[in-house]
Design a protein around this motif. Sequence first.
Motif, PDB file in Angstrom:
ATOM      1  N   SER A  98     -26.548  13.408   5.450  1.00  0.00           N
ATOM      2  CA  SER A  98     -25.358  13.296   5.557  1.00  0.00           C
ATOM      3  C   SER A  98     -24.996  14.302   6.567  1.00  0.00           C
ATOM      4  O   SER A  98     -23.581  14.448   6.723  1.00  0.00           O
ATOM      5  N   PHE A  99     -25.794  15.147   7.076  1.00  0.00           N
ATOM      6  CA  PHE A  99     -25.374  16.280   8.068  1.00  0.00           C
ATOM      7  C   PHE A  99     -24.633  15.798   9.376  1.00  0.00           C
ATOM      8  O   PHE A  99     -25.106  14.873  10.166  1.00  0.00           O
ATOM      9  N   ASP A 100     -23.526  16.166   9.564  1.00  0.00           N
ATOM     10  CA  ASP A 100     -22.690  15.772  10.621  1.00  0.00           C
ATOM     11  C   ASP A 100     -21.927  16.988  11.089  1.00  0.00           C
ATOM     12  O   ASP A 100     -20.958  17.429  10.724  1.00  0.00           O
ATOM     13  N   PRO A 101     -22.582  17.420  12.300  1.00  0.00           N
ATOM     14  CA  PRO A 101     -21.948  18.733  12.934  1.00  0.00           C
ATOM     15  C   PRO A 101     -20.642  18.519  13.592  1.00  0.00           C
ATOM     16  O   PRO A 101     -19.875  19.636  14.144  1.00  0.00           O
ATOM     17  N   ARG A 102     -20.279  17.384  13.927  1.00  0.00           N
ATOM     18  CA  ARG A 102     -19.255  17.053  14.609  1.00  0.00           C
ATOM     19  C   ARG A 102     -17.694  17.624  14.356  1.00  0.00           C
ATOM     20  O   ARG A 102     -17.092  18.301  15.225  1.00  0.00           O
ATOM     21  N   PRO A 103     -17.575  17.722  12.901  1.00  0.00           N
ATOM     22  CA  PRO A 103     -16.274  18.259  12.504  1.00  0.00           C
ATOM     23  C   PRO A 103     -16.130  19.546  12.961  1.00  0.00           C
ATOM     24  O   PRO A 103     -14.922  20.132  13.467  1.00  0.00           O
ATOM     25  N   ARG A 104     -16.927  20.616  12.772  1.00  0.00           N
ATOM     26  CA  ARG A 104     -17.101  21.981  13.105  1.00  0.00           C
ATOM     27  C   ARG A 104     -17.002  22.172  14.291  1.00  0.00           C
ATOM     28  O   ARG A 104     -16.284  23.045  14.928  1.00  0.00           O
ATOM     29  N   LEU A 105     -17.853  21.387  15.173  1.00  0.00           N
ATOM     30  CA  LEU A 105     -17.826  21.498  16.651  1.00  0.00           C
ATOM     31  C   LEU A 105     -16.462  21.303  17.362  1.00  0.00           C
ATOM     32  O   LEU A 105     -16.145  22.137  18.130  1.00  0.00           O
ATOM     33  N   LEU A 106     -15.834  20.169  16.960  1.00  0.00           N
ATOM     34  CA  LEU A 106     -14.648  19.735  17.530  1.00  0.00           C
ATOM     35  C   LEU A 106     -13.570  20.824  17.108  1.00  0.00           C
ATOM     36  O   LEU A 106     -12.634  21.215  17.823  1.00  0.00           O
ATOM     37  N   LYS A 107     -13.731  21.313  15.955  1.00  0.00           N
ATOM     38  CA  LYS A 107     -12.472  22.095  15.394  1.00  0.00           C
ATOM     39  C   LYS A 107     -12.821  23.467  16.313  1.00  0.00           C
ATOM     40  O   LYS A 107     -11.488  23.817  16.664  1.00  0.00           O
ATOM     41  N   VAL A 108     -13.902  24.008  16.530  1.00  0.00           N
ATOM     42  CA  VAL A 108     -14.102  25.162  17.304  1.00  0.00           C
ATOM     43  C   VAL A 108     -13.489  24.919  18.963  1.00  0.00           C
ATOM     44  O   VAL A 108     -12.935  25.789  19.592  1.00  0.00           O
ATOM     45  N   ILE A 109     -13.774  23.753  19.388  1.00  0.00           N
ATOM     46  CA  ILE A 109     -13.577  23.390  20.745  1.00  0.00           C
ATOM     47  C   ILE A 109     -11.973  23.379  20.882  1.00  0.00           C
ATOM     48  O   ILE A 109     -11.270  23.929  21.696  1.00  0.00           O
ATOM     49  N   ARG A 110     -11.426  22.585  19.694  1.00  0.00           N
ATOM     50  CA  ARG A 110     -10.147  22.677  19.641  1.00  0.00           C
ATOM     51  C   ARG A 110      -9.222  23.914  19.750  1.00  0.00           C
ATOM     52  O   ARG A 110      -8.335  24.399  20.273  1.00  0.00           O
TER      53      ARG A 110
ATOM     54  N   MET B  73     -15.108  23.304  32.327  1.00  0.00           N
ATOM     55  CA  MET B  73     -16.024  23.905  31.898  1.00  0.00           C
ATOM     56  C   MET B  73     -17.364  23.231  31.402  1.00  0.00           C
ATOM     57  O   MET B  73     -18.407  23.859  31.128  1.00  0.00           O
ATOM     58  N   ALA B  74     -17.126  21.995  31.008  1.00  0.00           N
ATOM     59  CA  ALA B  74     -18.315  21.188  30.451  1.00  0.00           C
ATOM     60  C   ALA B  74     -18.755  20.313  31.649  1.00  0.00           C
ATOM     61  O   ALA B  74     -19.687  19.527  31.358  1.00  0.00           O
ATOM     62  N   SER B  75     -18.220  20.263  32.717  1.00  0.00           N
ATOM     63  CA  SER B  75     -18.914  19.379  33.786  1.00  0.00           C
ATOM     64  C   SER B  75     -18.775  17.888  33.471  1.00  0.00           C
ATOM     65  O   SER B  75     -19.520  17.298  33.554  1.00  0.00           O
ATOM     66  N   SER B  76     -17.562  17.747  33.089  1.00  0.00           N
ATOM     67  CA  SER B  76     -17.307  16.550  32.737  1.00  0.00           C
ATOM     68  C   SER B  76     -15.901  15.851  33.095  1.00  0.00           C
ATOM     69  O   SER B  76     -15.399  16.608  34.104  1.00  0.00           O
ATOM     70  N   THR B  77     -15.376  14.832  32.526  1.00  0.00           N
ATOM     71  CA  THR B  77     -13.930  14.358  32.952  1.00  0.00           C
ATOM     72  C   THR B  77     -12.938  14.816  32.011  1.00  0.00           C
ATOM     73  O   THR B  77     -13.153  14.893  30.556  1.00  0.00           O
ATOM     74  N   PRO B  78     -11.681  14.859  32.511  1.00  0.00           N
ATOM     75  CA  PRO B  78     -10.591  15.127  31.784  1.00  0.00           C
ATOM     76  C   PRO B  78     -10.339  13.962  30.574  1.00  0.00           C
ATOM     77  O   PRO B  78     -10.041  14.437  29.216  1.00  0.00           O
ATOM     78  N   ARG B  79     -10.482  12.861  30.676  1.00  0.00           N
ATOM     79  CA  ARG B  79     -10.675  11.603  29.855  1.00  0.00           C
ATOM     80  C   ARG B  79     -11.489  12.192  28.541  1.00  0.00           C
ATOM     81  O   ARG B  79     -11.128  12.017  27.684  1.00  0.00           O
ATOM     82  N   ALA B  80     -12.585  12.312  28.933  1.00  0.00           N
ATOM     83  CA  ALA B  80     -13.897  12.794  27.999  1.00  0.00           C
ATOM     84  C   ALA B  80     -13.438  14.227  27.075  1.00  0.00           C
ATOM     85  O   ALA B  80     -13.288  13.996  25.858  1.00  0.00           O
ATOM     86  N   ALA B  81     -12.773  14.858  27.687  1.00  0.00           N
ATOM     87  CA  ALA B  81     -12.213  16.009  27.237  1.00  0.00           C
ATOM     88  C   ALA B  81     -10.992  15.824  26.268  1.00  0.00           C
ATOM     89  O   ALA B  81     -11.046  16.560  25.123  1.00  0.00           O
ATOM     90  N   GLU B  82     -10.282  14.882  26.736  1.00  0.00           N
ATOM     91  CA  GLU B  82      -9.275  14.530  25.885  1.00  0.00           C
ATOM     92  C   GLU B  82     -10.016  14.014  24.425  1.00  0.00           C
ATOM     93  O   GLU B  82      -9.042  14.089  23.510  1.00  0.00           O
ATOM     94  N   ASN B  83     -10.417  13.076  24.729  1.00  0.00           N
ATOM     95  CA  ASN B  83     -11.251  12.599  23.435  1.00  0.00           C
ATOM     96  C   ASN B  83     -11.914  13.515  22.452  1.00  0.00           C
ATOM     97  O   ASN B  83     -11.717  13.374  21.452  1.00  0.00           O
ATOM     98  N   TRP B  84     -12.445  14.685  23.078  1.00  0.00           N
ATOM     99  CA  TRP B  84     -13.056  15.640  22.261  1.00  0.00           C
ATOM    100  C   TRP B  84     -11.903  16.485  21.803  1.00  0.00           C
ATOM    101  O   TRP B  84     -11.855  16.853  20.470  1.00  0.00           O
ATOM    102  N   LEU B  85     -10.957  16.727  22.388  1.00  0.00           N
ATOM    103  CA  LEU B  85      -9.632  17.354  21.811  1.00  0.00           C
ATOM    104  C   LEU B  85      -9.128  16.680  20.709  1.00  0.00           C
ATOM    105  O   LEU B  85      -8.425  17.193  19.638  1.00  0.00           O
ATOM    106  N   SER B  86      -8.960  15.545  20.672  1.00  0.00           N
ATOM    107  CA  SER B  86      -8.196  14.441  19.780  1.00  0.00           C
ATOM    108  C   SER B  86      -9.176  14.062  18.513  1.00  0.00           C
ATOM    109  O   SER B  86      -8.709  13.513  17.828  1.00  0.00           O
TER     110      SER B  86
END
Length: 112
Positions: free
Chosen positions: A20-32, A48-61
């Motif tokens: 059940s290990f899921d690192p996403r919540p903690r990772l996304l929290k620190v990114i936000r 900074m991630a060499s990505s798209t603004p839309r992808a970054a919006e998805n990470w922030l949300s």
Amino acid sequence: MPNSWGKFRKVRGMSGATASFDPRPRLLKVIRSHFAPFRFAAQKLADMASSTPRAAENWLSGQCAPGVPQLIELMASCDEIEREVMQLVEERRKAREEECPGSKSGSDASSG
């Protein structure tokens, strides 16, 4: 299309803690927490991630998490994100030792 880690399924032979290990919540929290205060946060994160603004919006949300290449770019750019990822790795190592005392990590086992 943004990268997502998908759903984690329980794998036969794995303990509940490992499966059940899921690192996403903690990772996304620190990114936000690091990027949300900035004006144009998604653009700054994407750069900074060499990505798209839309992808970054998805990470922030919290809709999805960065893929491995983007995560490595973020770790190289931001000490706070690097520390959180390394903390997650260390916690997993400790959990594995508790599940199987006497086992060695992959790097130790392969060096013999």
